[in-house]
Design an enzyme around this catalytic site. Structure first.
Site, PDB file in Angstrom:
ATOM      1  N   ARG A  13       0.823  -1.216   0.000  1.00 17.67           N
ATOM      2  CA  ARG A  13       0.000   0.000   0.000  1.00 17.67           C
ATOM      3  C   ARG A  13       0.856   1.266   0.000  1.00 17.67           C
ATOM      4  O   ARG A  13       0.341   2.374  -0.147  1.00 17.67           O
ATOM      5  CB  ARG A  13      -0.935   0.006   1.217  1.00 17.67           C
ATOM      6  CG  ARG A  13      -1.932  -1.134   1.182  1.00 17.67           C
ATOM      7  CD  ARG A  13      -2.903  -1.091   2.346  1.00 17.67           C
ATOM      8  NE  ARG A  13      -3.969  -0.123   2.115  1.00 17.67           N
ATOM      9  CZ  ARG A  13      -4.972   0.092   2.980  1.00 17.67           C
ATOM     10  NH1 ARG A  13      -5.018  -0.588   4.123  1.00 17.67           N
ATOM     11  NH2 ARG A  13      -5.909   0.957   2.714  1.00 17.67           N
ATOM     12  N   SER A 108      18.046   2.310   0.994  1.00 20.15           N
ATOM     13  CA  SER A 108      17.901   3.741   0.753  1.00 20.15           C
ATOM     14  C   SER A 108      19.280   4.341   0.529  1.00 20.15           C
ATOM     15  O   SER A 108      20.276   3.858   1.077  1.00 20.15           O
ATOM     16  CB  SER A 108      17.245   4.415   1.958  1.00 20.15           C
ATOM     17  OG  SER A 108      17.406   5.817   1.894  1.00 20.15           O
ATOM     18  N   SER A 109      19.331   5.393  -0.277  1.00 20.82           N
ATOM     19  CA  SER A 109      20.625   6.020  -0.553  1.00 20.82           C
ATOM     20  C   SER A 109      21.222   6.695   0.678  1.00 20.82           C
ATOM     21  O   SER A 109      22.402   7.040   0.685  1.00 20.82           O
ATOM     22  CB  SER A 109      20.473   7.052  -1.678  1.00 20.82           C
ATOM     23  OG  SER A 109      19.502   8.021  -1.338  1.00 20.82           O
ATOM     24  N   CYS A 110      20.435   6.852   1.753  1.00 23.42           N
ATOM     25  CA  CYS A 110      20.971   7.483   2.966  1.00 23.42           C
ATOM     26  C   CYS A 110      21.926   6.558   3.719  1.00 23.42           C
ATOM     27  O   CYS A 110      22.505   6.957   4.720  1.00 23.42           O
ATOM     28  CB  CYS A 110      19.839   7.931   3.882  1.00 23.42           C
ATOM     29  SG  CYS A 110      18.957   6.581   4.675  1.00 23.42           S
ATOM     30  N   TYR A 137      17.616   5.406  10.845  1.00 30.26           N
ATOM     31  CA  TYR A 137      17.003   4.781   9.678  1.00 30.26           C
ATOM     32  C   TYR A 137      18.070   4.165   8.778  1.00 30.26           C
ATOM     33  O   TYR A 137      17.939   3.030   8.308  1.00 30.26           O
ATOM     34  CB  TYR A 137      16.194   5.818   8.899  1.00 30.26           C
ATOM     35  CG  TYR A 137      15.592   5.315   7.616  1.00 30.26           C
ATOM     36  CD1 TYR A 137      14.488   4.471   7.633  1.00 30.26           C
ATOM     37  CD2 TYR A 137      16.115   5.700   6.383  1.00 30.26           C
ATOM     38  CE1 TYR A 137      13.920   4.011   6.448  1.00 30.26           C
ATOM     39  CE2 TYR A 137      15.553   5.246   5.194  1.00 30.26           C
ATOM     40  CZ  TYR A 137      14.464   4.404   5.234  1.00 30.26           C
ATOM     41  OH  TYR A 137      13.913   3.948   4.059  1.00 30.26           O
ATOM     42  N   LYS A 141      18.708   0.180   7.607  1.00 34.35           N
ATOM     43  CA  LYS A 141      18.784  -0.255   6.214  1.00 34.35           C
ATOM     44  C   LYS A 141      20.111  -0.962   5.922  1.00 34.35           C
ATOM     45  O   LYS A 141      20.166  -1.940   5.165  1.00 34.35           O
ATOM     46  CB  LYS A 141      18.595   0.942   5.279  1.00 34.35           C
ATOM     47  CG  LYS A 141      17.151   1.424   5.210  1.00 34.35           C
ATOM     48  CD  LYS A 141      16.237   0.316   4.688  1.00 34.35           C
ATOM     49  CE  LYS A 141      14.810   0.742   4.550  1.00 34.35           C
ATOM     50  NZ  LYS A 141      13.947  -0.346   4.031  1.00 34.35           N
ATOM     51  N   PRO A 164      17.593   2.525  -3.710  1.00 32.64           N
ATOM     52  CA  PRO A 164      16.986   3.583  -4.525  1.00 32.64           C
ATOM     53  C   PRO A 164      17.406   4.971  -4.060  1.00 32.64           C
ATOM     54  O   PRO A 164      17.713   5.187  -2.892  1.00 32.64           O
ATOM     55  CB  PRO A 164      15.479   3.393  -4.301  1.00 32.64           C
ATOM     56  CG  PRO A 164      15.332   2.143  -3.486  1.00 32.64           C
ATOM     57  CD  PRO A 164      16.633   1.908  -2.798  1.00 32.64           C
ATOM     58  N   HIS A 180       8.766  13.776   2.305  1.00 38.19           N
ATOM     59  CA  HIS A 180      10.059  14.113   1.728  1.00 38.19           C
ATOM     60  C   HIS A 180       9.964  15.432   0.970  1.00 38.19           C
ATOM     61  O   HIS A 180       8.880  15.985   0.782  1.00 38.19           O
ATOM     62  CB  HIS A 180      10.531  12.985   0.804  1.00 38.19           C
ATOM     63  CG  HIS A 180      10.920  11.745   1.540  1.00 38.19           C
ATOM     64  ND1 HIS A 180      10.089  10.654   1.666  1.00 38.19           N
ATOM     65  CD2 HIS A 180      12.053  11.420   2.210  1.00 38.19           C
ATOM     66  CE1 HIS A 180      10.695   9.709   2.365  1.00 38.19           C
ATOM     67  NE2 HIS A 180      11.881  10.150   2.711  1.00 38.19           N
ATOM     68  N   ARG A 210      19.905  17.134  -4.916  1.00 39.29           N
ATOM     69  CA  ARG A 210      19.279  15.827  -4.748  1.00 39.29           C
ATOM     70  C   ARG A 210      18.923  15.222  -6.104  1.00 39.29           C
ATOM     71  O   ARG A 210      18.700  15.925  -7.092  1.00 39.29           O
ATOM     72  CB  ARG A 210      18.000  15.938  -3.902  1.00 39.29           C
ATOM     73  CG  ARG A 210      18.225  16.332  -2.454  1.00 39.29           C
ATOM     74  CD  ARG A 210      18.921  15.251  -1.661  1.00 39.29           C
ATOM     75  NE  ARG A 210      19.075  15.633  -0.254  1.00 39.29           N
ATOM     76  CZ  ARG A 210      20.123  16.264   0.247  1.00 39.29           C
ATOM     77  NH1 ARG A 210      21.124  16.613  -0.560  1.00 39.29           N
ATOM     78  NH2 ARG A 210      20.185  16.569   1.527  1.00 39.29           N
TER      79      ARG A 210
END
Length: 313
Positions: A13, A108-110, A137, A141, A164, A180, A210
């Site tokens: 979802r 995540s790219s972080c 976070y 990941k 991503p 975001h 970004r």
């Protein structure tokens, strides 16, 4: 994956999960298993184990996660690390216990160090300190992708990881406190147009750069990797192109036809100065994004104008 394969999309979802479901259905997959968070709490180990025992999926797309923007990540630090670790551990372990053929974990790219060289290559992982505002976070990941690596190394399972870049598209979160940067800008400019406001406030200086990828392109890349990639090393998914927050704000402003002023609130954090992924590895595998940022922003702005539900999420 055979068209009749039993595929579990965790987080169906959400923005990413729903895009993956759309991509699979487009290619004729009809045996897709989904559960809402009310039906299956992925933080509950026993519940996840029961689900896998009963359903026995053959393939898993692990797109479920607790996500948010800078303020949310920095405010709910304990929630972000706990909930994401719990989800990853439960789904990956149950996938192993019930002999899932292949699993794709989405990070995540972080995960990359705050001051790592740009563009960010996959091998830069764990070479320096993380951005403090989203460290919990990011650590969760990193743990998820390392868990996939560890199960692969020890047991030979086909678990792969993809990282991503910043995403946008259908089913995004437009809540100004937790969203975001791109959906937040779309929401702000939409409200400014409809309410005839004289100015729009932009968080930070506008100078950070970004990269943005439409979620339908991400889903296509995930489908491509699930079909064509079986290696232990992670793969970046992005466009290889970036834009400053100020330039992004102007793009949204012009797309929505707003004529007022931009005001930058420099008391708000900028976050990482630049975050651009190297996508050389993905390009070498044979995949490249199709939706340009101006095209994608126009698509989303049209959806928001026509579907007020996006602003009520």
């Amino acid at each position: 994956m055979q068209k009749s394969a039993k595929i579990y999309v965790a987080g169906h979802r959400g923005m990413v999960g729903s895009a993956i479901v759309r991509r699979l259905e487009k290619d004729g997959y009809s045996n897709i298993i989904v559960r809402t968070s009310k039906e299956l709490d992925l933080r509950n180990q026993a519940a996840v184990e029961d689900f896998f025992r009963a359903e026995k999926p053959e393939y898993v797309f692990l797109a479920a996660a607790k996500v948010g923007g800078i303020v949310a990540n920095n405010t709910y630090r304990a929630d972000f690390i706990y909930e994401n670790l719990a989800i990853e551990c439960n789904v990956i372990k149950s996938s192993f216990d019930h002999k899932v053929k292949k699993l794709l974990f989405l990070g995540s790219s972080c995960i990359y160090p705050k001051m790592a060289p740009q563009p960010l290559k996959e091998e830069y992982l764990l070479t320096g300190p993380l951005e403090p505002t989203n460290e919990p976070y990011a650590l969760a990941k990193i743990a998820g992708l390392k868990m996939c690596e560890a199960f692969r190394d020890q047991y030979g399972v086909d678990y792969i990881s993809a990282m991503p870049t910043n995403l946008y598209g259908p089913n995004d979160n437009y809540d100004l406190k937790n969203s975001h940067v791109l959906p937040a800008l779309i929401r702000k400019f939409h409200d400014a147009v409809t309410q005839n406001l004289p100015s729009v406030e932009i968080w930070g200086t506008g100078s950070p750069r970004r990269e943005f990828l439409h979620v339908d392109d991400l889903a296509d890349a995930c489908y491509f990797l699930m079909q064509n990639y079986s290696d232990g090393s992670t793969v970046n998914i992005g466009t290889g192109e970036d834009i400053s927050i100020k330039e992004l704000a102007l793009l949204v402003k012009n797309t929505l036809g707003y004529t007022g002023e931009l005001k930058f609130d420099t008391t708000k954090p900028d976050g990482t100065p630049r975050k651009l992924l190297s996508v050389d590895k993905l390009h070498a595998l044979g995949w490249k994004h199709r939706i340009s940022l101006p095209q994608g922003v126009a698509m989303v702005c049209e959806e928001v104008k026509n579907m007020e539900v996006f602003l009520e999420r």
